[in-house]
Motif scaffolding. Structure first.
Motif, mmCIF file in Angstrom:
data_model
loop_
_atom_site.group_PDB
_atom_site.id
_atom_site.type_symbol
_atom_site.label_atom_id
_atom_site.label_comp_id
_atom_site.label_asym_id
_atom_site.label_seq_id
_atom_site.Cartn_x
_atom_site.Cartn_y
_atom_site.Cartn_z
ATOM 1 N N ASN A 73 0.784 -1.225 0.000
ATOM 2 C CA ASN A 73 0.000 0.000 0.000
ATOM 3 C C ASN A 73 0.815 1.272 0.000
ATOM 4 O OD1 ASN A 73 -2.294 -1.411 -0.090
ATOM 5 N ND2 ASN A 73 -2.816 -1.240 2.063
ATOM 6 N N ASN A 74 1.823 1.374 0.905
ATOM 7 C CA ASN A 74 2.516 2.643 1.051
ATOM 8 C C ASN A 74 3.282 3.010 -0.208
ATOM 9 O OD1 ASN A 74 3.278 4.903 2.746
ATOM 10 N ND2 ASN A 74 5.340 4.058 2.648
ATOM 11 N N ARG A 75 4.029 2.039 -0.769
ATOM 12 C CA ARG A 75 4.817 2.347 -1.949
ATOM 13 C C ARG A 75 3.928 2.669 -3.132
ATOM 14 N NH1 ARG A 75 9.111 -1.922 -4.203
ATOM 15 N NH2 ARG A 75 7.274 -2.817 -5.179
ATOM 16 N N ASN A 76 2.870 1.897 -3.291
ATOM 17 C CA ASN A 76 1.972 2.137 -4.415
ATOM 18 C C ASN A 76 1.232 3.447 -4.263
ATOM 19 O OD1 ASN A 76 2.628 -0.199 -5.718
ATOM 20 N ND2 ASN A 76 1.153 -1.422 -4.581
ATOM 21 N N TYR A 77 0.922 3.838 -3.025
ATOM 22 C CA TYR A 77 0.248 5.115 -2.824
ATOM 23 C C TYR A 77 1.154 6.248 -3.280
ATOM 24 C CZ TYR A 77 -2.751 8.573 -0.731
ATOM 25 O OH TYR A 77 -3.599 9.616 -0.554
ATOM 26 N N ASN A 78 2.449 6.157 -2.950
ATOM 27 C CA ASN A 78 3.386 7.165 -3.413
ATOM 28 C C ASN A 78 3.400 7.237 -4.930
ATOM 29 O OD1 ASN A 78 4.200 7.867 -0.861
ATOM 30 N ND2 ASN A 78 6.020 6.554 -0.842
ATOM 31 N N ARG A 79 3.468 6.077 -5.575
ATOM 32 C CA ARG A 79 3.588 6.052 -7.029
ATOM 33 C C ARG A 79 2.319 6.552 -7.702
ATOM 34 N NH1 ARG A 79 6.747 0.364 -8.270
ATOM 35 N NH2 ARG A 79 8.705 0.937 -7.310
ATOM 36 N N THR A 80 1.180 6.288 -7.083
ATOM 37 C CA THR A 80 -0.082 6.634 -7.714
ATOM 38 C C THR A 80 -0.419 8.107 -7.583
ATOM 39 O OG1 THR A 80 -0.900 4.412 -7.258
ATOM 40 C CG2 THR A 80 -2.525 6.082 -7.780
ATOM 41 N N PHE A 81 -0.323 8.642 -6.347
ATOM 42 C CA PHE A 81 -0.797 9.985 -6.109
ATOM 43 C C PHE A 81 0.284 11.059 -6.138
ATOM 44 C CE2 PHE A 81 -4.284 7.554 -4.240
ATOM 45 C CZ PHE A 81 -5.326 8.148 -4.914
ATOM 46 N N PHE A 82 1.569 10.670 -6.105
ATOM 47 C CA PHE A 82 2.607 11.672 -6.069
ATOM 48 C C PHE A 82 3.539 11.538 -7.255
ATOM 49 C CE2 PHE A 82 1.206 11.013 -1.703
ATOM 50 C CZ PHE A 82 0.736 12.278 -1.469
ATOM 51 N N SER A 83 2.953 11.211 -8.412
ATOM 52 C CA SER A 83 3.753 11.105 -9.621
ATOM 53 C C SER A 83 4.101 12.474 -10.175
ATOM 54 C CB SER A 83 2.995 10.294 -10.686
ATOM 55 O OG SER A 83 1.758 10.907 -10.974
ATOM 56 N N ALA A 84 3.306 13.505 -9.870
ATOM 57 C CA ALA A 84 3.553 14.826 -10.425
ATOM 58 C C ALA A 84 4.909 15.383 -10.029
ATOM 59 C CB ALA A 84 2.434 15.784 -10.010
ATOM 60 N N THR A 128 -0.756 30.717 -5.532
ATOM 61 C CA THR A 128 -0.007 30.021 -6.599
ATOM 62 C C THR A 128 0.238 28.555 -6.263
ATOM 63 O OG1 THR A 128 2.091 30.695 -5.602
ATOM 64 C CG2 THR A 128 1.149 32.145 -7.287
ATOM 65 N N ALA A 129 -0.383 28.050 -5.176
ATOM 66 C CA ALA A 129 -0.148 26.660 -4.768
ATOM 67 C C ALA A 129 -0.776 25.682 -5.753
ATOM 68 C CB ALA A 129 -0.726 26.421 -3.368
ATOM 69 N N SER A 130 -0.126 24.516 -5.911
ATOM 70 C CA SER A 130 -0.698 23.439 -6.712
ATOM 71 C C SER A 130 -1.749 22.722 -5.871
ATOM 72 C CB SER A 130 0.382 22.441 -7.130
ATOM 73 O OG SER A 130 1.371 23.078 -7.912
ATOM 74 N N LEU A 131 -2.874 22.397 -6.479
ATOM 75 C CA LEU A 131 -3.987 21.775 -5.760
ATOM 76 C C LEU A 131 -4.149 20.326 -6.211
ATOM 77 C CD1 LEU A 131 -6.645 24.655 -5.967
ATOM 78 C CD2 LEU A 131 -4.920 24.258 -4.212
ATOM 79 N N TYR A 132 -4.335 19.423 -5.233
ATOM 80 C CA TYR A 132 -4.552 18.016 -5.518
ATOM 81 C C TYR A 132 -5.743 17.541 -4.697
ATOM 82 C CZ TYR A 132 0.254 18.314 -7.237
ATOM 83 O OH TYR A 132 1.387 18.688 -7.900
ATOM 84 N N PHE A 133 -6.700 16.934 -5.374
ATOM 85 C CA PHE A 133 -7.832 16.334 -4.666
ATOM 86 C C PHE A 133 -7.580 14.838 -4.567
ATOM 87 C CE2 PHE A 133 -12.038 14.285 -4.590
ATOM 88 C CZ PHE A 133 -12.502 14.820 -3.391
ATOM 89 N N VAL A 134 -7.610 14.312 -3.357
ATOM 90 C CA VAL A 134 -7.308 12.903 -3.125
ATOM 91 C C VAL A 134 -8.601 12.175 -2.782
ATOM 92 C CG1 VAL A 134 -5.888 11.276 -1.841
ATOM 93 C CG2 VAL A 134 -5.077 13.616 -2.214
ATOM 94 N N HIS A 158 3.496 25.312 -1.316
ATOM 95 C CA HIS A 158 3.526 24.964 -2.746
ATOM 96 C C HIS A 158 2.423 23.994 -3.151
ATOM 97 C CE1 HIS A 158 7.758 26.052 -1.718
ATOM 98 N NE2 HIS A 158 7.691 26.681 -2.879
ATOM 99 N N GLU A 159 2.047 23.096 -2.235
ATOM 100 C CA GLU A 159 1.099 22.049 -2.602
ATOM 101 C C GLU A 159 0.038 21.897 -1.515
ATOM 102 O OE1 GLU A 159 3.549 18.641 -3.112
ATOM 103 O OE2 GLU A 159 4.627 19.459 -4.839
ATOM 104 N N VAL A 160 -1.213 21.779 -1.961
ATOM 105 C CA VAL A 160 -2.342 21.591 -1.054
ATOM 106 C C VAL A 160 -3.047 20.303 -1.451
ATOM 107 C CG1 VAL A 160 -4.530 22.510 -0.206
ATOM 108 C CG2 VAL A 160 -2.638 24.073 -0.738
ATOM 109 N N TYR A 161 -3.129 19.340 -0.511
ATOM 110 C CA TYR A 161 -3.783 18.057 -0.772
ATOM 111 C C TYR A 161 -5.109 18.026 -0.017
ATOM 112 C CZ TYR A 161 0.586 16.533 -2.825
ATOM 113 O OH TYR A 161 1.691 16.428 -3.629
ATOM 114 N N ILE A 162 -6.201 17.962 -0.762
ATOM 115 C CA ILE A 162 -7.547 18.003 -0.187
ATOM 116 C C ILE A 162 -8.052 16.573 -0.030
ATOM 117 C CG2 ILE A 162 -9.897 18.875 -0.476
ATOM 118 C CD1 ILE A 162 -8.687 21.051 -2.305
#
Length: 464
Positions: A3-14, A231-237, A206-210
């Protein structure tokens, strides 16, 4: 399990998109440029055969693996095994096409030694650059999480353990104070939702994760209106932890954004690379093993009455029924609504059948299935249709493994899940490895699996 590694790869690829792009081309380009440089060093002309070899090498190594986040030893082992496998494939292709004489031995030997060394040195240089970047506080991207639910906690932990080290998790914003708020958020709570925009602006976030639930839609809309003034990047999780995410990505359908949750990794270029590698490898292997096929066929015929080839219905790509070929190893042929798995000491298995099952020689006719397009050399092993109907009701995301063609060998098999799966837990573990393969496929991973399979054919004790 993953789970942890795949979560990184899936949601934090940007944040890692540039690194991944560089890694995709790095290995192919080094391999090709090293070949051309070696040719130039020995003053050898670059003729058509060399250009064809360059194209083949590029196709077999693209896309390259991202090794910048591996340890130095892991990177060295991965590079070496992948390169040896690639050289073996090239040699088989050259032998089958009688083209080995087109290349000078000293050039090929030098190229074979220099290329993996160059790849490792470049990986070390890349790791140093990333570590230097991560060590500079001013270069790190500061991130906050809106929502202190368990999902918000998962996002925060993924940010803190993200291997690129380029993101600093600052804290949570949450209005609620009830039991649904995770305990670790108490010490890192920075304010409520109305405070987010001002905090982002004042502290250079820089980044906001909702991570708010969809039921909070009015609050989400209000929050987005406020934060979009920064100017923050927005990510909806979205809360999709109940779903096995395979190749999650954002797509555009005629101007409509669509979030992919479960998709095959073999689309576009990947599909072409996978299919071409299957055709080339299967063709070469069938030519080389033709004497073995004949010997095994004779052995099966002499061992017991019945056909040489056993055809069993399996579920293939997208769950469609296919016929899979195997050398018959049993006296009976189960292919109906109920199929009993083979167990150790199974009385149905002939003595010769036990030998070919132990050495996986019974699977060799499946290379014909690969040429037919029903199977791939590497992929999730196909189970009997009766087993699929049983396990799809018992194991979550079981049928997702059918998003790709089934394989002669697979990631689960080289990790110890080959042979009988007498418990649900073992089948669950096999499915987890199959899904891990779908999430992280690369041609290099396929080559590693092939090499480990050859070793298992000699030393494995789990098949019968």
């Amino acid at each position: 399990m993953f789970n942890n590694r795949n979560y990184n790869r899936t949601f934090f690829s940007a944040p890692q998109s540039v690194t991944s792009f560089v890694a995709a081309f790095l290995e192919p380009m080094i391999s090709v440029l090293s070949l051309l440089g070696t040719m130039a060093y020995f003053d050898e002309p670059v003729e058509r055969a060399v250009m064809a070899l360059c194209l083949l090498v590029f196709a077999l190594t693209f896309p390259g693996r991202n090794r910048f986040f591996d340890s130095r030893l892991e990177a060295a082992v991965d590079i070496t095994t992948s390169w040896v496998a690639m050289l073996l494939i090239l040699w088989l292709c050259g032998y089958a096409t009688s083209s080995l004489g087109f290349f000078a031995f000293r050039v090929m030997a030098c190229w074979a030694i220099v290329t993996p060394a160059l790849q490792w040195l470049v990986v070390l240089a890349g790791k140093s650059i990333l570590q230097h970047r991560a060590s500079q506080a001013h270069a790190r991207r500061r991130a906050i999480v809106v929502g202190a639910s368990p999902l918000g906690g998962k996002v925060a932990r993924a940010l803190e353990t993200n291997p690129d080290g380029g993101t600093e998790f600052v804290g949570y914003f949450e209005d609620r104070t009830d039991a649904r708020v995770i305990p670790e958020a108490q010490s890192k709570r920075l304010g409520g939702l109305r405070d987010v925009a001002n905090y982002v602006y004042a502290h250079g976030i820089h980044e906001v994760y909702i991570t708010l639930p969809l039921g909070s839609q009015p609050r989400i809309v209000e929050l987005l209106d406020a934060v979009q003034g920064t100017t923050a990047s927005l990510y909806f999780v979205p809360d999709v932890f109940g779903i096995s995410i395979i190749q999650g990505r954002l797509q555009d359908i005629n101007g409509v954004p669509v979030v992919g949750i479960c998709e095959t990794p073999f689309t576009g270029t990947n599909e072409l690379v996978k299919r071409l590698s299957d055709i080339v490898l299967a063709s070469v292997i069938l030519v080389l093993i033709s004497p073995i096929l004949l010997a095994v066929a004779i052995g099966v015929k002499l061992s017991s009455p019945g056909p040489i080839i056993f055809r069993q219905k399996r579920n293939g790509l997208d769950g469609e029924e296919i016929l899979v070929y195997k050398f018959r190893s049993m006296r009976t042929q189960d292919n109906g609504a109920v199929v009993k798995q083979a167990i150790k000491g199974d009385s149905r298995i002939t003595p010769f059948g036990a030998f070919i099952r132990k050495t996986s020689l019974d699977e060799l006719p499946q290379f014909i299935n690969v040429l037919q397009g029903r199977m791939s050399i590497v992929g999730p092993r196909p189970h009997a249709v009766a087993h699929n109907e049983e396990y799809r009701q018992l194991i979550k995301a079981y049928m997702v493994r059918h998003k790709v063609r089934p394989g002669i060998t697979g990631w689960a098999q080289v990790n110890g899940y080959r042979g009988e799966t007498e418990t649900i837990d073992k089948m669950q573990a096999r499915v987890e490895y199959d899904l891990e393969y779908l999430r992280n496929w690369s041609l290099g991973l396929d080559l590693q699996i092939i090499i480990r399979t050859v070793r298992l054919m000699v030393f494995d004790r789990n098949a019968y």
